[in-house]
Design a protein around this motif. Structure first.
Motif, PDB file in Angstrom:
ATOM      1  N   PRO A 130       0.805  -1.233   0.000  1.00 54.13           N
ATOM      2  CA  PRO A 130       0.000   0.000   0.000  1.00 54.13           C
ATOM      3  C   PRO A 130       0.833   1.274   0.000  1.00 54.13           C
ATOM      4  O   PRO A 130       0.538   2.215  -0.747  1.00 54.13           O
ATOM      5  N   GLU A 131       1.905   1.317   0.826  1.00 63.06           N
ATOM      6  CA  GLU A 131       2.697   2.540   0.902  1.00 63.06           C
ATOM      7  C   GLU A 131       3.377   2.841  -0.432  1.00 63.06           C
ATOM      8  O   GLU A 131       3.342   3.974  -0.925  1.00 63.06           O
ATOM      9  N   GLY A 132       3.999   1.826  -1.024  1.00 62.51           N
ATOM     10  CA  GLY A 132       4.666   2.016  -2.305  1.00 62.51           C
ATOM     11  C   GLY A 132       3.693   2.395  -3.403  1.00 62.51           C
ATOM     12  O   GLY A 132       4.007   3.243  -4.264  1.00 62.51           O
ATOM     13  N   PHE A 133       2.516   1.784  -3.403  1.00 61.45           N
ATOM     14  CA  PHE A 133       1.524   2.100  -4.423  1.00 61.45           C
ATOM     15  C   PHE A 133       1.062   3.554  -4.306  1.00 61.45           C
ATOM     16  O   PHE A 133       0.912   4.253  -5.319  1.00 61.45           O
ATOM     17  N   ILE A 134       0.840   4.020  -3.075  1.00 67.05           N
ATOM     18  CA  ILE A 134       0.391   5.400  -2.871  1.00 67.05           C
ATOM     19  C   ILE A 134       1.456   6.387  -3.343  1.00 67.05           C
ATOM     20  O   ILE A 134       1.142   7.397  -3.981  1.00 67.05           O
ATOM     21  N   VAL A 135       2.719   6.089  -3.045  1.00 69.49           N
ATOM     22  CA  VAL A 135       3.808   6.965  -3.488  1.00 69.49           C
ATOM     23  C   VAL A 135       3.856   7.023  -5.008  1.00 69.49           C
ATOM     24  O   VAL A 135       3.980   8.104  -5.615  1.00 69.49           O
ATOM     25  N   ARG A 136       3.764   5.861  -5.665  1.00 64.69           N
ATOM     26  CA  ARG A 136       3.792   5.835  -7.132  1.00 64.69           C
ATOM     27  C   ARG A 136       2.582   6.548  -7.733  1.00 64.69           C
ATOM     28  O   ARG A 136       2.688   7.216  -8.774  1.00 64.69           O
ATOM     29  N   LEU A 137       1.426   6.409  -7.068  1.00 63.50           N
ATOM     30  CA  LEU A 137       0.214   7.060  -7.570  1.00 63.50           C
ATOM     31  C   LEU A 137       0.344   8.579  -7.470  1.00 63.50           C
ATOM     32  O   LEU A 137      -0.028   9.309  -8.404  1.00 63.50           O
ATOM     33  N   ILE A 138       0.857   9.079  -6.350  1.00 62.55           N
ATOM     34  CA  ILE A 138       1.054  10.523  -6.195  1.00 62.55           C
ATOM     35  C   ILE A 138       2.040  11.036  -7.241  1.00 62.55           C
ATOM     36  O   ILE A 138       1.841  12.105  -7.843  1.00 62.55           O
ATOM     37  N   CYS A 151      -7.600  18.845 -12.806  1.00 57.54           N
ATOM     38  CA  CYS A 151      -8.612  17.829 -13.142  1.00 57.54           C
ATOM     39  C   CYS A 151      -7.945  16.538 -13.619  1.00 57.54           C
ATOM     40  O   CYS A 151      -8.363  15.431 -13.234  1.00 57.54           O
ATOM     41  N   VAL A 152      -6.910  16.667 -14.457  1.00 62.38           N
ATOM     42  CA  VAL A 152      -6.195  15.489 -14.948  1.00 62.38           C
ATOM     43  C   VAL A 152      -5.563  14.726 -13.791  1.00 62.38           C
ATOM     44  O   VAL A 152      -5.647  13.489 -13.709  1.00 62.38           O
ATOM     45  N   ALA A 153      -4.930  15.465 -12.864  1.00 60.03           N
ATOM     46  CA  ALA A 153      -4.300  14.807 -11.722  1.00 60.03           C
ATOM     47  C   ALA A 153      -5.328  14.070 -10.869  1.00 60.03           C
ATOM     48  O   ALA A 153      -5.089  12.941 -10.418  1.00 60.03           O
ATOM     49  N   VAL A 154      -6.490  14.692 -10.667  1.00 59.83           N
ATOM     50  CA  VAL A 154      -7.544  14.044  -9.871  1.00 59.83           C
ATOM     51  C   VAL A 154      -8.070  12.807 -10.583  1.00 59.83           C
ATOM     52  O   VAL A 154      -8.305  11.751  -9.957  1.00 59.83           O
ATOM     53  N   LEU A 155      -8.253  12.881 -11.890  1.00 57.50           N
ATOM     54  CA  LEU A 155      -8.751  11.734 -12.649  1.00 57.50           C
ATOM     55  C   LEU A 155      -7.751  10.583 -12.650  1.00 57.50           C
ATOM     56  O   LEU A 155      -8.134   9.409 -12.563  1.00 57.50           O
ATOM     57  N   VAL A 156      -6.461  10.909 -12.716  1.00 64.43           N
ATOM     58  CA  VAL A 156      -5.437   9.865 -12.621  1.00 64.43           C
ATOM     59  C   VAL A 156      -5.482   9.214 -11.245  1.00 64.43           C
ATOM     60  O   VAL A 156      -5.347   7.991 -11.110  1.00 64.43           O
ATOM     61  N   GLY A 157      -5.682  10.030 -10.196  1.00 61.09           N
ATOM     62  CA  GLY A 157      -5.813   9.472  -8.847  1.00 61.09           C
ATOM     63  C   GLY A 157      -7.007   8.545  -8.730  1.00 61.09           C
ATOM     64  O   GLY A 157      -6.934   7.494  -8.091  1.00 61.09           O
ATOM     65  N   ALA A 158      -8.126   8.923  -9.363  1.00 54.99           N
ATOM     66  CA  ALA A 158      -9.317   8.070  -9.343  1.00 54.99           C
ATOM     67  C   ALA A 158      -9.055   6.751 -10.070  1.00 54.99           C
ATOM     68  O   ALA A 158      -9.497   5.680  -9.633  1.00 54.99           O
ATOM     69  N   PHE A 159      -8.314   6.828 -11.184  1.00 49.98           N
ATOM     70  CA  PHE A 159      -7.961   5.606 -11.921  1.00 49.98           C
ATOM     71  C   PHE A 159      -7.082   4.693 -11.060  1.00 49.98           C
ATOM     72  O   PHE A 159      -7.272   3.472 -11.031  1.00 49.98           O
ATOM     73  N   GLY A 160      -6.125   5.298 -10.348  1.00 50.02           N
ATOM     74  CA  GLY A 160      -5.281   4.497  -9.454  1.00 50.02           C
ATOM     75  C   GLY A 160      -6.087   3.866  -8.336  1.00 50.02           C
ATOM     76  O   GLY A 160      -5.842   2.714  -7.954  1.00 50.02           O
ATOM     77  N   PHE A 161      -7.064   4.605  -7.815  1.00 53.66           N
ATOM     78  CA  PHE A 161      -7.940   4.052  -6.783  1.00 53.66           C
ATOM     79  C   PHE A 161      -8.729   2.870  -7.327  1.00 53.66           C
ATOM     80  O   PHE A 161      -8.930   1.865  -6.629  1.00 53.66           O
ATOM     81  N   GLU A 162      -9.181   2.979  -8.585  1.00 54.28           N
ATOM     82  CA  GLU A 162      -9.889   1.865  -9.207  1.00 54.28           C
ATOM     83  C   GLU A 162      -8.996   0.625  -9.289  1.00 54.28           C
ATOM     84  O   GLU A 162      -9.448  -0.501  -9.036  1.00 54.28           O
ATOM     85  N   LEU A 163      -7.743   0.825  -9.647  1.00 54.88           N
ATOM     86  CA  LEU A 163      -6.807  -0.304  -9.709  1.00 54.88           C
ATOM     87  C   LEU A 163      -6.646  -0.953  -8.346  1.00 54.88           C
ATOM     88  O   LEU A 163      -6.631  -2.188  -8.226  1.00 54.88           O
ATOM     89  N   LEU A 164      -6.522  -0.121  -7.309  1.00 52.86           N
ATOM     90  CA  LEU A 164      -6.321  -0.652  -5.962  1.00 52.86           C
ATOM     91  C   LEU A 164      -7.544  -1.421  -5.484  1.00 52.86           C
ATOM     92  O   LEU A 164      -7.428  -2.519  -4.927  1.00 52.86           O
ATOM     93  N   ARG A 175     -10.345  -6.543  -4.527  1.00 52.02           N
ATOM     94  CA  ARG A 175     -11.509  -7.385  -4.807  1.00 52.02           C
ATOM     95  C   ARG A 175     -11.081  -8.721  -5.402  1.00 52.02           C
ATOM     96  O   ARG A 175     -11.603  -9.784  -5.015  1.00 52.02           O
ATOM     97  N   ASN A 176     -10.142  -8.696  -6.332  1.00 49.78           N
ATOM     98  CA  ASN A 176      -9.659  -9.943  -6.942  1.00 49.78           C
ATOM     99  C   ASN A 176      -8.972 -10.827  -5.914  1.00 49.78           C
ATOM    100  O   ASN A 176      -9.106 -12.055  -5.961  1.00 49.78           O
ATOM    101  N   ARG A 177      -8.213 -10.199  -4.996  1.00 46.49           N
ATOM    102  CA  ARG A 177      -7.534 -10.981  -3.963  1.00 46.49           C
ATOM    103  C   ARG A 177      -8.551 -11.679  -3.064  1.00 46.49           C
ATOM    104  O   ARG A 177      -8.410 -12.865  -2.758  1.00 46.49           O
ATOM    105  N   ARG A 178      -9.594 -10.945  -2.654  1.00 40.60           N
ATOM    106  CA  ARG A 178     -10.623 -11.553  -1.813  1.00 40.60           C
ATOM    107  C   ARG A 178     -11.312 -12.701  -2.546  1.00 40.60           C
ATOM    108  O   ARG A 178     -11.595 -13.755  -1.957  1.00 40.60           O
ATOM    109  N   ARG A 179     -11.580 -12.488  -3.843  1.00 42.62           N
ATOM    110  CA  ARG A 179     -12.264 -13.516  -4.627  1.00 42.62           C
ATOM    111  C   ARG A 179     -11.400 -14.769  -4.778  1.00 42.62           C
ATOM    112  O   ARG A 179     -11.887 -15.897  -4.630  1.00 42.62           O
ATOM    113  N   GLU A 180     -10.113 -14.572  -5.073  1.00 42.73           N
ATOM    114  CA  GLU A 180      -9.220 -15.716  -5.264  1.00 42.73           C
ATOM    115  C   GLU A 180      -9.020 -16.492  -3.963  1.00 42.73           C
ATOM    116  O   GLU A 180      -8.988 -17.724  -3.964  1.00 42.73           O
TER     117      GLU A 180
END
Length: 237
Positions: free
Chosen positions: A3-11, A33-46, A51-56
């Motif tokens: 989580p920490e590394g992902f947040i740093v890369r997302l920022i 707006c672009v920066a916020v939309l990229v953050g939302a996309f990263g949140f979707e990935l996370l 969700r996939n981990r819980r399912r597997e």
């Protein structure tokens, strides 16, 4: 995917793409707006990754239940059954059982090891299995085999139903998110022309972009709020 590394890369990605869009369009509000939309996309990935981990992990629990049921039929005790799981459990769960078995070998109490295993896995199906194993360890194994088989059958039925619902839901949510992103793609194309960029750079144009960003954020929250499926509560946590 720590989580920490992902947040740093997302920022970092939000900052870089925001600066890149500003260098092209010279529109500060659009770059935000672009920066916020990229953050939302990263949140979707996370969220999708979690969700996939819980399912597997959920898909692997029936195999664990079947393994314990087979050990019970063969007359193998609980401690020995967990030693077998440390060697033959599904790959994503094996490390948990390896650590639990090492603690049992080291002399830690069975109840304590099960409690730590439940906390470590952090999953509702693990909670149910571990509480069942704890009960068997305390009061005996009468009906243990039938309970394991019933839990395995019930879990497989729940997983099949959940997979069907999630498949149908993903189409609806995907369409809604695509509709949410489409206007911003149009804005990006329009702002590439100098005359349009001049309009967006005015106070009125900036207000429209900011209002659109706020409405998009509200719509994004609403999509997740109304489109999320109820999760089983960890009442045995």
């Amino acid at each position: 995917w720590e989580p920490e590394g992902f947040i740093v890369r997302l920022i970092a990605a939000c900052t870089v793409l925001g600066l890149w869009s500003f260098a092209i369009s010279r529109l500060l509000i659009f770059s935000v707006c672009v920066a916020v939309l990229v953050g939302a996309f990263g949140f979707e990935l996370l969220v999708g990754r979690a969700r996939n981990r819980r399912r597997e992990i959920a898909k692997m629990w029936p195999e664990v239940l079947d393994s314990l049921a087979s050990a019970e039929v063969a007359g193998i005790g609980l401690v020995e059954a967990f030693a077998e799981l440390a060697e033959h459990a599904p790959a994503s769960l094996q490390a948990h059982f390896v650590r639990a078995n090492a603690k049992l070998i080291a002399g830690f109490g069975f109840d304590r090891v099960m409690g730590e295993l439940k906390t470590e896995v952090g999953e509702v199906h693990a909670d149910r299995l571990i509480e069942l194993v704890r009960m068997v360890h305390e009061i005996g194994s009468t009906g243990y085999h039938s309970l394991l088989r019933e839990q395995s059958r019930s879990l497989r039925a729940d997983l099949a139903l959940s997979a069907e619902i999630e498949t149908k839901q993903s189409w609806v949510l995907g369409t809604a998110k695509l509709a949410l992103a489409a206007p911003w793609l149009i804005v990006a194309l329009l702002s590439s022309r100098s005359e349009n960029a001049a309009v967006y750079s005015s106070s009125g144009g900036s207000a429209i972009l900011l209002g659109g960003l706020l409405l998009s954020a509200f719509a994004y929250w609403l999509i997740h709020r109304l489109g999320s499926l109820p999760q089983s509560s960890r009442v045995l946590r």
